[in-house]
Design a protein around this motif. Structure first.
Motif: not given
Ligand SMILES: Nc1ncnc2c1ncn2[C@@H]1O[C@H](COP(=O)(O)OP(=O)(O)O)[C@@H](O)[C@H]1O
Ligand SMILES: [Mg+2]
Lengths: 461, 273
Positions: A343, A350-351, B72, B102, B105-106, B110, B118, B128-129, B131-133, B182-183, B186
């Motif tokens: 996890m 995902m960064g 990465n 960060v 990896r975007a 991977m 999750f 998820y991606g 959102r955080i980016h 998910r990958a 982004v």
């Protein structure tokens, strides 16, 4: 013969049985027959256990019933006919006679006791003789029986295994039976209480003042048993204030320890945190009463909060929260560590940064486990006694002002049962009813907590 | 950093991307990876092209995953791991101090060996991606990104009616496609896949392979596999690793029909591994 001497004698018999059985088993080997099933040691143990266990078991039971048998005999003797009929006085005289017979006192206050003492002594020695004889006979008989069963093909090893298992089972049953006994006595005494005070008044009444009038003309002793102020105080301190302290601090230290701390830091910090759990609660108690409570009162007075008391809910709750931190943090630690590394990797790949990963993935995934830990912590906090007795006060206030004094269930139980008490007044019986409520609530909390934790554990394997 | 990319920098970067169209997407030069004192990757140099699917093959323990994770900087998460040498993404050194992990990896996504969605809803997994980016400018925008990503991952038809259900409730193959979605969400440039089918049944595996075909060209794809037929089916270039060395790297057809090194030949003919 005294109990200890008898027990030693039986153990001695056991030793003899062991040596004899072992010697017999050795002799099987020398006759050169088929291979023995078990080593000689096992034959020894088998016979020794048979010699010792039934006899000791009998002795335990006997020692608890023989006292009653002796009293029975004494009461049936002609000399006892003149005893007063009232149970309490009679018991006092009997007790004196017993002590006289055992030589623990030289002279009795009651003349009846003087007369009963020789009868008492006689009955005691009679029953102790019977008990010892039966015990020794049992040891011999069981040992001899076991001894005759020995043969080269006898499966002593398997039998010993079974005996060991049985004794372990009995050991664990003792704990369970004790719990059951405690619950039953709680239940029984509570029922007596509820025959005097209605459960509805007890569970929903807002007024708690358990002082009963001793004389009819005494004022100010209403004997009100509305326990809501106590329940509220318990929840306010244990489930609200303490948790406001313990949950964030415990969770954050768990996160730091699992996610950020290097191995070296973790190696000393985790034990240090766990040491908090090892501090005796009485130490927390006087820390709360002597250091924290005055500081809080002074603070409240300076900022002008009305009703600030030197015994405040806040002081007790804060210190209790500190005490609970290790519970929350170690449960949170376990559940965060149980979130699969995959996890974490998935989120990092995902960064996401470490703190985003913690906030968005680890904590939500660990949440059920954390909730379980918090419930366990609450159940401990509401059952905690020393801190609240010393720092929370006795006034049964129904208030949400943390600077005021409140009281809790445990504090009141202590209060109701300390000092000289009659054991059948509503006042003392109320303690059992309170204990029962506390027991039920903690039990429910524990059950829910364990289910939550278990369900969550299944999710990852 | 981000402020600068809004101004002239981005134009230059975009221009470079066009210029470098024919140049490799990633290059690695003289890369060593250590775990503590132990060398797991020894002096590996390789070019990874945008238009290809590149397969890493080799016996287990030879360092395929280790090298993939160097691309990465996932090795950063292992305390004992250390990478030396040079790895560039579009000519930019990813191990330079100016590189933001960060962001890296975007850009280099991977997918893991075991599907690891999750424990959130399908929608939230994909969101998820972004959102955080901060890639979506609103709910509608996010919906669109989620839909597009799930479509590209070939999962949309199967899950469009139950986006609110937990991602962990899907089947293994669906979970892995969810991880790919998910990958993708982004909008990465490179996707690294570490044995993405090893936990899946043959049908789910076929779906993933089909998906890899479809994604080829849009993203540079690197796939680790120890199934040689799979490497032959999905990749255009194959790199054979052995004991931390890159033994041979070339066109997949070439490697499988006419390997130059004896070690490659032995591996391909099943002599070990
Ligand atoms: N986290 C780690 N710590 C130490 N050694 C590792 C770690 N991960 C992998 N290794 C070692 O590095 C070598 C390469 O492993 P890996 O890259 O996982 O191989 P592959 O993916 O080809 O099976 C192996 O010898 C393995 O034991
Ligand atoms: Mg691997």
């Amino acid at each position: 013969m005294s109990l200890a001497a008898l027990a030693l004698l039986i153990l001695g018999l056991g030793l003899i049985a062991w040596v004899a059985a072992r010697a017999k088993a050795m002799s099987f080997g020398s006759t050169g027959q088929a291979r023995q099933h078990s080593l000689p040691n096992y034959h020894g143990w088998y016979v020794a256990l048979w010699a010792v266990l039934p006899a000791l078991f009998f002795l335990t039971i006997w020692s608890s019933v023989s006292g009653g048998l002796v009293t029975q005999t004494v009461l049936e003797s002609p000399a006892a006919a003149s005893l007063p009929a009232m149970e309490m006085q009679r018991d006092a005289i009997l007790d004196e006679a017993r002590r006289l017979a055992e030589g623990r006192i030289d002279a009795a206050f009651n003349p009846e006791a003087e007369a009963l003492a020789p009868i008492y002594a006689e009955a005691t020695s009679f029953y102790s003789l019977i008990g010892s004889s039966i015990a020794l006979l049992l040891a011999f008989a069981a040992g001899a029986f076991a001894f005759t069963r020995l043969s080269p093909t006898f499966r002593a090893r398997t039998r010993v295994e079974r005996l060991v298992m049985a004794s372990l089972l009995i050991a664990s049953l003792i704990a369970i039976l004790t719990t059951l006994g405690i619950v039953l006595s709680l239940l029984f005494e509570s029922l007596r209480f509820f025959s005097m005070v209605s459960p509805v008044e007890f569970l929903f009444g807002l007024n708690w003042s358990p002082q009963m009038a001793i004389r009819a003309d005494q004022a100010g002793s209403s004997g009100a048993f509305g326990a809501i102020p106590l329940f509220w105080g318990t929840i306010f301190i244990g489930a609200i204030i303490a948790m406001i302290v313990a949950i964030p601090l415990g969770l954050m230290s768990a996160i730091y320890l699992t996610q950020y701390a290097s191995g070296r830091v973790r190696a000393w910090m985790k034990p240090a945190l766990e040491m908090l759990a090892g501090v005796p609660t009485v130490v927390y108690g006087y820390f709360a009463a002597l250091t924290v409570a005055p500081a809080i009162r002074d603070f409240a007075v300076t900022i002008g909060i009305p009703g600030a008391s030197s015994e405040s809910a806040l002081a007790a709750g804060l210190v209790m929260g500190i005490m609970i931190i290790p519970f929350v943090s170690s449960m949170a630690d376990d559940s965060i560590a149980a979130v699969p590394q995959a996890m974490r990797d998935g989120s990092l790949a995902m960064g996401a940064t470490t703190s985003e990963t913690i906030r968005r993935v680890l904590v939500p995934a660990a949440l059920p486990g954390v909730v379980g830990g918090v419930l366990l912590a609450v159940s401990r906090a509401i059952g905690e006694t020393m801190i609240v007795v010393m720092a929370a006060g006795l006034a049964a206030n129904l208030t949400a002002n943390p600077f005021q004094s409140v009281t809790t269930v445990t504090t009141q139980i202590v209060q109701l049962l300390t000092g000289d008490q009659e054991f059948d007044s509503a006042k003392t019986l109320a303690a059992f009813a309170l204990g029962l409520v506390l027991f039920i609530i903690t039990l429910l909390l524990n059950i829910v907590a364990l289910r939550v934790v278990k369900k969550y554990r299944e999710a990852y394997d | 950093m981000t402020d600068m990319s809004d101004t002239g920098m981005s134009d230059i970067a975009a221009g470079q991307r066009v210029l470098n169209e024919a140049a490799p997407k990633m290059i690695a030069r003289d890369v060593d990876v250590f775990y503590g004192d132990k060398k797991a990757i020894d002096n590996v140099s390789i070019d990874i092209a945008l238009e290809n699917v590149t397969a890493f093959i080799g016996p287990s323990g030879c360092g395929k995953s280790t090298f993939l994770r160097a691309l990465n900087r996932m090795n950063d998460t292992i305390a004992s791991a250390r990478v030396t040498g040079k790895i560039e993404l579009d000519g930019e050194d990813i191990y330079s101090s100016g590189m933001d992990v960060v962001q890296l990896r975007a850009r280099v996504g991977m997918v893991f060996q075991k599907p690891n969605p999750f424990p959130k809803s399908i929608y939230e997994n994909v969101a998820y991606g972004p959102r955080i980016h901060g890639l979506a400018s609103g709910k509608a925008d996010m919906d669109q990104i989620v839909e597009k990503s799930l479509k590209r991952a070939g999962l949309w038809e199967e899950v469009k009616d139950r986006l609110a259900e937990s991602g962990t409730a899907l089947s293994g193959g669906q979970q892995q496609r969810l991880c790919i979605a998910r990958a993708i969400a982004v909008d990465p440039e490179v996707i690294l896949m570490d044995e993405p089918c090893s936990a899946l049944d043959p049908i789910a595996t076929a779906k993933i392979e089909e998906l890899i075909h479809e994604l080829r060209g849009r993203y540079a794809i690197v796939i680790v596999t120890h199934n040689m037929q799979q490497a032959a089916r999905v990749s255009q270039r194959t790199a054979f690793f052995h004991l931390g060395n890159l033994v041979e790297y070339g066109d997949t057809s070439e490697i499988f029909t006419n390997p130059r090194a004896t070690r490659t030949k032995d591996y391909i003919t099943g002599r070990y591994g």
